[in-house]
Design a protein around this motif. Structure first.
Motif, PDB file in Angstrom:
ATOM      1  N   ALA A  66      31.762  11.144 105.928  1.00  0.00           N
ATOM      2  CA  ALA A  66      31.333  11.054 107.327  1.00  0.00           C
ATOM      3  C   ALA A  66      32.469  11.553 108.211  1.00  0.00           C
ATOM      4  N   THR A  67      32.169  12.477 109.102  1.00  0.00           N
ATOM      5  CA  THR A  67      33.189  13.056 109.971  1.00  0.00           C
ATOM      6  C   THR A  67      32.809  12.867 111.433  1.00  0.00           C
ATOM      7  N   GLN A  68      33.784  13.026 112.293  1.00  0.00           N
ATOM      8  CA  GLN A  68      33.585  13.036 113.746  1.00  0.00           C
ATOM      9  C   GLN A  68      34.246  14.306 114.285  1.00  0.00           C
ATOM     10  N   PRO A  69      33.515  15.423 114.274  1.00  0.00           N
ATOM     11  CA  PRO A  69      34.133  16.710 114.584  1.00  0.00           C
ATOM     12  C   PRO A  69      34.380  16.979 116.061  1.00  0.00           C
ATOM     13  N   GLY A  70      33.904  16.126 116.942  1.00  0.00           N
ATOM     14  CA  GLY A  70      34.099  16.368 118.365  1.00  0.00           C
ATOM     15  C   GLY A  70      35.565  16.312 118.761  1.00  0.00           C
ATOM     16  N   GLU A  71      35.904  16.987 119.852  1.00  0.00           N
ATOM     17  CA  GLU A  71      37.287  16.994 120.331  1.00  0.00           C
ATOM     18  C   GLU A  71      37.613  15.680 121.045  1.00  0.00           C
ATOM     19  N   ALA A  72      38.784  15.155 120.756  1.00  0.00           N
ATOM     20  CA  ALA A  72      39.229  13.910 121.384  1.00  0.00           C
ATOM     21  C   ALA A  72      40.750  13.875 121.371  1.00  0.00           C
ATOM     22  N   MET A  73      41.333  13.307 122.437  1.00  0.00           N
ATOM     23  CA  MET A  73      42.779  13.229 122.567  1.00  0.00           C
ATOM     24  C   MET A  73      43.330  11.884 122.107  1.00  0.00           C
ATOM     25  N   THR A  74      42.457  10.877 122.004  1.00  0.00           N
ATOM     26  CA  THR A  74      42.910   9.554 121.594  1.00  0.00           C
ATOM     27  C   THR A  74      41.971   9.000 120.529  1.00  0.00           C
ATOM     28  N   THR A  75      42.442   7.976 119.834  1.00  0.00           N
ATOM     29  CA  THR A  75      41.612   7.330 118.824  1.00  0.00           C
ATOM     30  C   THR A  75      40.380   6.708 119.463  1.00  0.00           C
ATOM     31  N   ALA A  76      40.556   6.109 120.636  1.00  0.00           N
ATOM     32  CA  ALA A  76      39.426   5.487 121.328  1.00  0.00           C
ATOM     33  C   ALA A  76      38.351   6.522 121.654  1.00  0.00           C
ATOM     34  N   GLN A  77      38.757   7.715 122.098  1.00  0.00           N
ATOM     35  CA  GLN A  77      37.789   8.762 122.394  1.00  0.00           C
ATOM     36  C   GLN A  77      37.134   9.285 121.114  1.00  0.00           C
ATOM     37  N   ALA A  78      37.914   9.390 120.064  1.00  0.00           N
ATOM     38  CA  ALA A  78      37.372   9.889 118.806  1.00  0.00           C
ATOM     39  C   ALA A  78      36.293   8.962 118.259  1.00  0.00           C
ATOM     40  N   ARG A  79      36.493   7.652 118.437  1.00  0.00           N
ATOM     41  CA  ARG A  79      35.532   6.688 117.901  1.00  0.00           C
ATOM     42  C   ARG A  79      34.198   6.728 118.642  1.00  0.00           C
ATOM     43  N   GLU A  80      34.156   7.376 119.783  1.00  0.00           N
ATOM     44  CA  GLU A  80      32.906   7.486 120.529  1.00  0.00           C
ATOM     45  C   GLU A  80      32.074   8.695 120.106  1.00  0.00           C
ATOM     46  N   GLN A  81      32.635   9.550 119.261  1.00  0.00           N
ATOM     47  CA  GLN A  81      31.914  10.740 118.815  1.00  0.00           C
ATOM     48  C   GLN A  81      30.868  10.376 117.763  1.00  0.00           C
ATOM     49  N   SER A  82      29.763  11.120 117.769  1.00  0.00           N
ATOM     50  CA  SER A  82      28.725  10.910 116.758  1.00  0.00           C
ATOM     51  C   SER A  82      29.213  11.376 115.392  1.00  0.00           C
ATOM     52  N   LEU A  83      28.649  10.785 114.362  1.00  0.00           N
ATOM     53  CA  LEU A  83      28.998  11.153 113.001  1.00  0.00           C
ATOM     54  C   LEU A  83      28.239  12.398 112.564  1.00  0.00           C
ATOM     55  N   VAL A  84      28.893  13.182 111.732  1.00  0.00           N
ATOM     56  CA  VAL A  84      28.260  14.287 111.022  1.00  0.00           C
ATOM     57  C   VAL A  84      28.551  14.084 109.541  1.00  0.00           C
TER      58      VAL A  84
END
Length: 251
Positions: A47-65
């Motif tokens: 399971a990946t989160q390929p969206g761009e994010a600058m912080t861990t908190a932002q990354a955790r909001e990305q949808s899974l692929v």
């Protein structure tokens, strides 16, 4: 780089990059400073989160692929598997306290010829997982274009999802599923060869053979009729019975 025996897919494109059945393979890879070569071994699901994010908190909001790398060799019905462990990302003892979510993904070849990708929730005690969506799924190693595909969440009604298939890379991409990560689902598809494919014939060839057979039958009938006419003209029926014996002398 050394790739152990097995099938290896390019992480970014999903294309089969290396396939070794014996002792593995050594390969020279392009690796400029701004590019890291990555590969997935056949039989894995991540399971990946390929969206761009600058912080861990932002990354955790990305949808899974989901990236699914199917094994296309061997007799086993188990084609791929993987797990997702999800917690708050900060606490150190979530496995002990049980405040986490554990999801298992499996891809199997079923007896009816379908391939099924399943999500099973093994443990679901972290509330934040409800805010995590699984959006797209990329499946590598789909050797034929699917003739049937359906997606069912939980006990809901199956739907036909939006998908695309690349003949060159053998990658099936299912898009916009928008399902909660902690909701069990089944994605099934079928790309079985037709009876003509199994017999080594394309549909066009089968039609051509049928037409040719029909033409040959007509030709044989016409030839038999001509022979019969010639024999009758000589006073002989096809069975060899003299015409005079059947009808008496002419005139």
């Amino acid at each position: 780089a050394y790739f152990p025996a097995g099938q290896w897919y390019d992480y970014r494109s999903g294309t089969l990059a290396f396939d070794s059945q014996d002792d593995g393979v050594w390969a020279t890879l392009d690796a400029p400073l701004n590019f890291i070569p990555l590969h997935l071994r056949a039989g894995s699901i991540i399971a990946t989160q390929p969206g761009e994010a600058m912080t861990t908190a932002q990354a955790r909001e990305q949808s899974l692929v989901l990236l699914v790398a199917l094994k296309t060799r061997g007799d086993s019905s188990d084609m791929a598997s993987g797990n997702l462990f999800w917690d708050d990302g900060e606490s150190l003892d979530t496995e002990t306290t049980g405040v986490y979510t554990l999801i298992e993904y499996t891809a199997t070849h079923e007896h009816d010829g379908h391939i099924a990708l399943r999500s099973s929730v093994l443990h679901d005690a972290y509330p934040g997982t409800a805010n995590l969506n699984m959006n797209d799924t990329r499946i590598s190693g789909v050797l034929q274009r699917p003739s049937f595909i359906e997606f069912r969440r939980g006990e809901g009604t199956p739907i036909e999802p939006s998908y695309s298939y690349d003949e060159d890379t053998k990658v099936l991409t299912v898009e916009n599923l928008a399902t909660p990560a902690n909701a069990p689902f089944v994605l099934r598809w079928c790309c079985q060869p037709t009876d003509d494919d199994k017999n080594g014939k394309t549909p066009t060839l089968a039609i051509a053979l049928g037409v040719s057979g029909g033409v040959l039958a007509i030709v044989l009938i016409v030839v038999a009729w001509v022979v019969w006419k010639k024999k009758r003209g000589r006073g002989q029926y096809p069975l060899g019975v003299p015409y005079d014996e059947m009808h008496g002398p002419a005139g």
